[in-house]
Design a protein around this motif. Sequence first.
Motif, PDB file in Angstrom:
ATOM      1  N   ALA A  75      54.525 -22.480  47.471  1.00 12.09           N
ATOM      2  CA  ALA A  75      53.518 -21.584  48.029  1.00 12.09           C
ATOM      3  C   ALA A  75      52.124 -21.949  47.581  1.00 12.09           C
ATOM      4  O   ALA A  75      51.167 -21.839  48.333  1.00 12.09           O
ATOM      5  N   ARG A  76      52.010 -22.418  46.352  1.00 16.47           N
ATOM      6  CA  ARG A  76      50.678 -22.675  45.828  1.00 16.47           C
ATOM      7  C   ARG A  76      50.032 -23.897  46.478  1.00 16.47           C
ATOM      8  O   ARG A  76      48.866 -24.166  46.280  1.00 16.47           O
ATOM      9  N   ARG A  77      50.812 -24.682  47.260  1.00  9.14           N
ATOM     10  CA  ARG A  77      50.261 -25.869  47.881  1.00  9.14           C
ATOM     11  C   ARG A  77      50.078 -25.709  49.387  1.00  9.14           C
ATOM     12  O   ARG A  77      49.843 -26.668  50.094  1.00  9.14           O
ATOM     13  N   ARG A  78      50.232 -24.514  49.907  1.00  7.74           N
ATOM     14  CA  ARG A  78      49.942 -24.288  51.304  1.00  7.74           C
ATOM     15  C   ARG A  78      48.430 -24.313  51.522  1.00  7.74           C
ATOM     16  O   ARG A  78      47.644 -24.115  50.623  1.00  7.74           O
ATOM     17  N   GLY A  79      48.049 -24.494  52.769  1.00  2.00           N
ATOM     18  CA  GLY A  79      46.627 -24.539  53.079  1.00  2.00           C
ATOM     19  C   GLY A  79      46.090 -25.935  52.870  1.00  2.00           C
ATOM     20  O   GLY A  79      46.633 -26.913  53.385  1.00  2.00           O
ATOM     21  N   TRP A  80      44.984 -26.035  52.143  1.00  6.26           N
ATOM     22  CA  TRP A  80      44.353 -27.316  51.840  1.00  6.26           C
ATOM     23  C   TRP A  80      43.956 -28.065  53.112  1.00  6.26           C
ATOM     24  O   TRP A  80      44.003 -29.295  53.160  1.00  6.26           O
ATOM     25  N   GLY A  81      43.591 -27.336  54.146  1.00  8.62           N
ATOM     26  CA  GLY A  81      43.176 -27.983  55.386  1.00  8.62           C
ATOM     27  C   GLY A  81      44.266 -28.815  56.017  1.00  8.62           C
ATOM     28  O   GLY A  81      43.988 -29.786  56.728  1.00  8.62           O
ATOM     29  N   ASN A 113      30.767 -19.678  43.706  1.00  6.06           N
ATOM     30  CA  ASN A 113      31.832 -18.856  43.149  1.00  6.06           C
ATOM     31  C   ASN A 113      33.185 -19.365  43.630  1.00  6.06           C
ATOM     32  O   ASN A 113      33.275 -20.298  44.444  1.00  6.06           O
ATOM     33  N   ILE A 114      34.246 -18.770  43.114  1.00  9.17           N
ATOM     34  CA  ILE A 114      35.601 -19.194  43.444  1.00  9.17           C
ATOM     35  C   ILE A 114      35.872 -19.057  44.938  1.00  9.17           C
ATOM     36  O   ILE A 114      36.520 -19.918  45.554  1.00  9.17           O
ATOM     37  N   ALA A 115      35.362 -17.994  45.557  1.00  4.95           N
ATOM     38  CA  ALA A 115      35.588 -17.776  46.984  1.00  4.95           C
ATOM     39  C   ALA A 115      35.007 -18.908  47.819  1.00  4.95           C
ATOM     40  O   ALA A 115      35.601 -19.336  48.813  1.00  4.95           O
ATOM     41  N   ASP A 116      33.817 -19.409  47.435  1.00  5.42           N
ATOM     42  CA  ASP A 116      33.200 -20.521  48.160  1.00  5.42           C
ATOM     43  C   ASP A 116      34.094 -21.757  48.137  1.00  5.42           C
ATOM     44  O   ASP A 116      34.283 -22.425  49.164  1.00  5.42           O
ATOM     45  N   VAL A 117      34.620 -22.063  46.972  1.00  8.45           N
ATOM     46  CA  VAL A 117      35.456 -23.248  46.819  1.00  8.45           C
ATOM     47  C   VAL A 117      36.760 -23.080  47.589  1.00  8.45           C
ATOM     48  O   VAL A 117      37.214 -23.996  48.287  1.00  8.45           O
ATOM     49  N   ALA A 118      37.370 -21.908  47.476  1.00  2.85           N
ATOM     50  CA  ALA A 118      38.628 -21.651  48.182  1.00  2.85           C
ATOM     51  C   ALA A 118      38.449 -21.782  49.687  1.00  2.85           C
ATOM     52  O   ALA A 118      39.277 -22.397  50.381  1.00  2.85           O
ATOM     53  N   GLN A 170      43.376 -17.116  44.857  1.00  4.84           N
ATOM     54  CA  GLN A 170      44.389 -17.178  43.809  1.00  4.84           C
ATOM     55  C   GLN A 170      44.842 -18.613  43.546  1.00  4.84           C
ATOM     56  O   GLN A 170      45.246 -18.952  42.425  1.00  4.84           O
ATOM     57  N   THR A 171      44.794 -19.454  44.570  1.00  2.15           N
ATOM     58  CA  THR A 171      45.169 -20.855  44.383  1.00  2.15           C
ATOM     59  C   THR A 171      44.204 -21.546  43.438  1.00  2.15           C
ATOM     60  O   THR A 171      44.603 -22.282  42.533  1.00  2.15           O
ATOM     61  N   VAL A 172      42.908 -21.303  43.625  1.00  2.00           N
ATOM     62  CA  VAL A 172      41.911 -21.901  42.742  1.00  2.00           C
ATOM     63  C   VAL A 172      42.044 -21.328  41.339  1.00  2.00           C
ATOM     64  O   VAL A 172      41.974 -22.058  40.344  1.00  2.00           O
ATOM     65  N   TYR A 173      42.266 -20.012  41.246  1.00  3.27           N
ATOM     66  CA  TYR A 173      42.413 -19.386  39.933  1.00  3.27           C
ATOM     67  C   TYR A 173      43.624 -19.911  39.180  1.00  3.27           C
ATOM     68  O   TYR A 173      43.662 -19.874  37.947  1.00  3.27           O
ATOM     69  N   ARG A 174      44.618 -20.405  39.906  1.00  2.00           N
ATOM     70  CA  ARG A 174      45.796 -20.962  39.234  1.00  2.00           C
ATOM     71  C   ARG A 174      45.421 -22.164  38.382  1.00  2.00           C
ATOM     72  O   ARG A 174      46.007 -22.420  37.325  1.00  2.00           O
ATOM     73  N   TYR A 175      44.438 -22.909  38.838  1.00  2.00           N
ATOM     74  CA  TYR A 175      44.011 -24.111  38.121  1.00  2.00           C
ATOM     75  C   TYR A 175      42.802 -23.862  37.225  1.00  2.00           C
ATOM     76  O   TYR A 175      42.619 -24.550  36.221  1.00  2.00           O
TER      77      TYR A 175
END
Length: 206
Positions: free
Chosen positions: A2-8, A38-43, A51-56
């Motif tokens: 699940a944590r690797r979904r997305g990523w364009g 902020n984290i939202a911009d990067v995500a 939450q994916t960014v916060y995991r790392y």
Amino acid sequence: MARRRGWGGNPPDSDEEATRRIVDTAVDLIGQTGSAINIADVAESLGVIRQTVYRYFPSVDALMRAAAIASVDGFLDRLTQHVRGIEDPVDAMTEGVVYTLAEVRRTPHLGILLTGTYSSLHPDGITSDEAQAFGVMMINRFDVDWERYGYDDASLRELVEFLLRTMQSFFVSPGSPPRSDDELRRYLRRWIGTAIIAQKDLPASF
């Protein structure tokens, strides 16, 4: 996973790649906007949830610090070119401080290594091991024969601390109105320059 979904549509093959892509994205965004992010911009840019960014990276501070470290080599290369050929320690340090202050205004992630935190200026950040190591890397790029002017490793590190504390004061209160670069050069040469060249005449036991 699940944590690797997305990523364009192009998920990373490993946690190491995920971390690198997050940091690269943060560096690119800061370069584009010229301001903190902020984290939202990067995500959003990566096509993942926060939450994916916060995991790392558990905090914005952690991500901005990683972005700063990733940018250090490029900054040091530009600084080296800017001060190339300046052998006088006062002139070299003056140009180094003026250039660094301007770079930090343009790329806030570099300020993380000098202030210790993203959200506000941390009182202890300027004396952190990261900040000190960054400062030592800076002055070691200069074409200055520091030994000729009475400096050993210990006194160079103290000089770095002194200059980092000076730069922090400009981060906190740049002045109203702030000095122009030429005005700042005159100020630094007059007051900091005296301290830099004083080392040569100090007794060994001082």
